[in-house]
Design an enzyme around this catalytic site. Structure first.
Site, PDB file in Angstrom:
ATOM      1  N   THR A 355      32.810  43.915  47.729  1.00 14.69           N
ATOM      2  CA  THR A 355      31.690  43.050  47.341  1.00 14.69           C
ATOM      3  C   THR A 355      32.011  41.582  47.604  1.00 14.69           C
ATOM      4  O   THR A 355      33.159  41.216  47.887  1.00 14.69           O
ATOM      5  CB  THR A 355      31.368  43.208  45.843  1.00 14.69           C
ATOM      6  N   CYS A 356      30.982  40.748  47.450  1.00 11.64           N
ATOM      7  CA  CYS A 356      31.165  39.304  47.664  1.00 11.64           C
ATOM      8  C   CYS A 356      31.704  38.607  46.418  1.00 11.64           C
ATOM      9  O   CYS A 356      31.899  37.393  46.416  1.00 11.64           O
ATOM     10  CB  CYS A 356      29.842  38.666  48.064  1.00 11.64           C
ATOM     11  N   ASP A 357      31.923  39.368  45.358  1.00 11.65           N
ATOM     12  CA  ASP A 357      32.366  38.802  44.093  1.00 11.65           C
ATOM     13  C   ASP A 357      33.842  38.399  44.161  1.00 11.65           C
ATOM     14  O   ASP A 357      34.681  39.170  44.628  1.00 11.65           O
ATOM     15  CB  ASP A 357      32.162  39.875  43.014  1.00 11.65           C
ATOM     16  N   SER A 358      34.134  37.185  43.675  1.00 14.44           N
ATOM     17  CA  SER A 358      35.515  36.724  43.791  1.00 14.44           C
ATOM     18  C   SER A 358      36.464  37.410  42.807  1.00 14.44           C
ATOM     19  O   SER A 358      37.676  37.312  42.958  1.00 14.44           O
ATOM     20  CB  SER A 358      35.588  35.211  43.610  1.00 14.44           C
ATOM     21  N   ASN A 395      26.051  44.877  44.689  1.00 10.75           N
ATOM     22  CA  ASN A 395      26.041  44.429  46.090  1.00 10.75           C
ATOM     23  C   ASN A 395      25.590  45.527  47.060  1.00 10.75           C
ATOM     24  O   ASN A 395      25.761  45.412  48.264  1.00 10.75           O
ATOM     25  CB  ASN A 395      27.436  43.941  46.513  1.00 10.75           C
TER      26      ASN A 395
END
Ligand SMILES: *Cc1c(COP(=O)(O)O)cnc(C)c1O
Length: 429
Positions: A355-358, A395
């Site tokens: 996912t784009c989550d940090s 996502n």
């Protein structure tokens, strides 16, 4: 090449249809044949049946598999056929899943804080007769329904959950459990209602310390002695550890075998005078961890970072929360002619999720050959517990491809993540 398993054909006599999943000897064969771009779960029914049998053989009481660990129908079906005839359930969906797999199984509703409507469904429709609590208001909720349904209180066992302290990857006493004095009061209240009293605890998950269970049993004895009421069952919860990998940079003492942990527990049961009463355990992780691996693909390599197509929002949140080092196998893409780094030097790689989550970064590295590269696959082993059950659609990623694999993940040459002494010398980082 896909293979057939004689075990499954034989086992299908009594159970539902054998699964129609594509079958392979190893995860590597599955990866090379399928060349998957999405994560692929490798289910190992024979390993699951063997680990269930091992727990049944080691633990002398009743084994109630904790459905939340992995409640897939394919898992519950194999467990039912392996002789598991009790389940620890916490919600209507889990009642239904356990009943569907094992219609005659005994259900233990061990969630201490329940919705009134769920309690009613459990008692009325599912005829569950054992549940847990840690507060008098929960007793009141249950009694209201017992009276409404005109049940005989004697048929019911209410397990008072006691708070316990231990060393586990997860410490659950922060959320549930009554302190000893409070627990004794609850027992007296339950006994006064003509309902049978049980005691239970859950020391956490991935408990690698032999004394943790003994300490909890000692607390249970203290509560029993203070309450001075008859105790009709002791439920020792889950928490029994599964094998994962060991960090070669921080070797720890080897995990005690299951026999040793159960031995320590049973010694305490005897010492504290619980030998005469029925015992229940609620294992999850120890039974199902080895039964699945997941094949993931390296989407990108950036130095010591690998971006993969799974992560903490899909199958790998347990390794993150529990700070577990997962065993892995590198499956190089044979289509790649040239690769960077050496295949015989192991290095820690930081793993970034899909996912784009940090926060989608694993808390522990994967130990892999330096030569791992974009497009390769990694088979992550022993992820059967708290993996697929925690998948999200965050996502838009939702792994849902399954195959069956006949060889245990840990068979043959040691996985890359297992720290063998001779490899320790060559690890960098
Ligand atoms: C989660 C849970 C279990 C299973 O724990 P494992 O560590 O997987 O064995 C058992 N009992 C209760 C009450 C639980 O919440």
């Amino acid at each position: 090449m896909p293979q057939t398993t004689p075990h499954l054909v034989a086992a299908s006599r009594s159970g539902p249809e054998p699964s129609a999943l594509p079958r392979f000897a190893t995860g590597r064969e599955a990866a090379l044949e399928m060349r998957p771009d999405q994560p692929v779960y490798c289910f190992r029914p024979d390993v699951l049946a063997a680990d269930a049998a091992a727990f049944l053989a080691a633990f002398p009481g009743k084994t109630a598999y904790a459905v939340k660990t992995n409640g897939e129908p394919m898992v519950l079906d194999v467990l039912a056929r392996a002789g598991i005839n009790a389940f620890d359930v916490a919600s209507p969906a889990e009642f239904a899943a356990a009943r569907a797999a094992a219609p005659g199984a005994e259900l233990f509703y061990m969630h201490p804080v329940k919705a009134q409507s769920d309690i009613r469904l459990a008692l009325e429709h599912y005829r569950i007769r054992a549940t847990a609590l840690d507060h008098e208001d929960e007793v009141a909720k249950i009694v209201r329904i017992v009276r409404a349904l005109d049940l005989d209180p004697e048929d019911l066992t209410l397990f008072v959950r006691i708070a316990s302290k231990g060393e586990a990857a997860y410490e659950l006493s922060r959320k549930f459990g009554a302190a000893p004095g409070h627990a004794a009061e609850l027992l007296q209240r339950i006994d006064g209602l003509g309902i049978r009293c049980g005691l239970c605890f859950h020391v956490g998950s991935q408990v690698e310390d032999v004394d943790t269970y003994a300490r909890a049993v000692a607390t249970a004895a203290e509560v029993r002695d203070a309450a001075k009421v008859p105790i009709s069952a002791l439920d020792v919860g889950g928490g029994f550890p599964a094998t994962y990998a060991v960090d070669p940079r921080r070797p720890v003492p080897p995990m005690p075998p299951l026999g040793e942990i159960v031995g320590g527990l049973m010694g305490a049961v005897e010492r504290h005078g619980f030998s005469g009463i029925p015992l229940v355990a609620e294992p999850g992780r120890v039974i199902v961890a080895r039964a699945f691996s997941v094949i993931v693909r390296v989407l990108l390599k950036k130095g010591q970072r690998l971006y993969i197509n799974d992560g903490v929002w899909s199958s790998l949140s347990d390794s993150w929360t529990g700070k577990i080092l997962l065993p892995v196998r590198h499956i190089p893409d044979p289509a790649r002619r040239r690769r960077p780094g050496r295949a015989d030097v192991m290095a820690p790689f930081r793993i970034y999720g899909a996912t784009c989550d940090s926060v989608d970064v694993l808390s522990r590295p994967f130990y892999l050959p330096e030569s791992v590269d974009t497009g390769d696959w990694i088979e992550i082993g022993h992820i059967g517990a708290y993996s697929l059950s925690l998948r999200t659609r965050f996502n838009g990623f939702y792994p849902d491809t399954f195959v069956e694999v006949t060889t245990p993940f840990d068979a043959g040459e040691a996985p890359d993540g297992f720290a063998e002494p001779e490899r320790r010398g060559s690890v960098e980082g």
